[in-house]
Design an enzyme around this catalytic site. Structure first.
Site, PDB file in Angstrom:
ATOM      1  CB  VAL A  69      15.357 -13.382   8.980  1.00 13.40           C
ATOM      2  CG1 VAL A  69      15.366 -13.923  10.385  1.00 13.40           C
ATOM      3  CG2 VAL A  69      15.270 -14.494   7.935  1.00 13.40           C
ATOM      4  CE1 TYR A 159      22.710 -23.416   3.991  1.00 12.06           C
ATOM      5  CE2 TYR A 159      24.749 -24.605   3.600  1.00 12.06           C
ATOM      6  CZ  TYR A 159      23.805 -24.096   4.477  1.00 12.06           C
ATOM      7  OH  TYR A 159      23.965 -24.263   5.830  1.00 12.06           O
ATOM      8  CE  LYS A 163      24.309 -20.779   6.083  1.00 11.91           C
ATOM      9  NZ  LYS A 163      23.732 -20.057   7.238  1.00 11.91           N
TER      10      LYS A 163
END
Length: 272
Positions: A69, A159, A163
């Site tokens: 990705v 993280y 997000k």
């Protein structure tokens, strides 16, 4: 396929990134159960192929595509391969991600760049190249965010940042493409029983206590199953959610309400 009771996606084509395991695999299986042609994209082609084979063996239609990705050319190839195989694209679920349990001082610049490449830039690139096809079908995008991106979490800075960025990107893209009939939403789970969570629990000093704390961090008292998250993804992808766009749907078992509600005010847990 056996057990079909609604065919909300009959004749539609769906891409699921990170579809080789966890929420991605479960979502792919549920899309196929409801009639979709499914392209499973994953950097681990064996895992993606296993998901595709589960669908095919049950009578559905699926392909597996090896894709990193972070690689723009491979993302374009994924889109082109899917459209060549099934003729169109109706939904993309941007699910692939990694986690990193470190605070800002513990995180290196290289680690910061890597997690943003995988968790955030991938959503940008997959959406960028999917939108021309989604424009033709008035399709939709569902991004995998996290409760972490809404409320933050101790010792998980990078993280949570990725997000939070996914949530903001979801809302901005929804504004840009609403008048073209493309709906864009994201899902923000708390703890989910996935291989990613299991890997984290294995690193805990007391794995069983960590598992109990993770479960009790949710007011409902347990860790969500991948199926519970997949059903929300399917809802947002379906005509049942035809008037919903730009939303960050929290699916957390009450975790965002629960700090201080139990015997332990600060739960040692991770939201994946």
């Amino acid at each position: 396929m056996n057990g079909v009771w609604r065919m909300r996606f009959f004749g539609k084509t769906v891409i699921v990134t990170g579809g080789g395991s966890g929420i991605g695999r479960t979502s792919a299986l549920w899309f196929a159960k409801e009639g979709a042609n499914v392209a499973i994209a994953d950097r681990y082609i064996a895992a993606a192929t296993e998901t595709a084979n589960l669908i095919i063996e049950a009578g559905g239609k699926a392909i597996s595509v090896e894709m990193n990705v972070t690689n723009e050319d491979e993302i374009i190839h994924m889109i082109d391969t899917t459209v060549a195989q099934f003729g169109s694209l109706d939904v993309i679920v941007n699910n692939a991600a990694i986690t990193m349990m470190k605070n800002v001082e513990e995180t290196s610049a290289e680690e910061w760049d890597r997690i943003f490449q995988i968790n955030t830039k991938s959503v940008f690139l997959c959406s960028k190249y999917a939108i021309p096809e989604l424009r033709k079908t008035r399709g939709c995008i569902v991004n995998m965010a996290s409760l972490n991106g809404v409320i933050g979490q101790k010792g998980n800075t990078a993280y949570a940042s990725t997000k939070g960025a996914v949530i903001a990107m979801t809302k901005a893209m929804a504004v840009d493409y609403a008048r073209e009939g493309i709906r864009i939403n994201c899902v923000c789970p708390a703890g989910v029983a996935t291989p990613l969570l299991e890997k984290w629990l294995e690193t805990a000093k007391d794995g069983e206590q960590a598992r109990m704390d993770q479960a009790q961090s949710h007011l409902l008292g347990y860790i969500a199953t991948p199926e519970e998250i997949a059903k929300v993804i399917l809802f947002l992808s379906s005509e049942d959610a035809s008037f919903i766009t730009g939303q960050a749907m929290i699916v957390d078992g009450g975790a965002s309400l629960g700090y201080g509600a139990g015997p332990k005010a600060e739960w040692d847990c991770t939201y994946l």
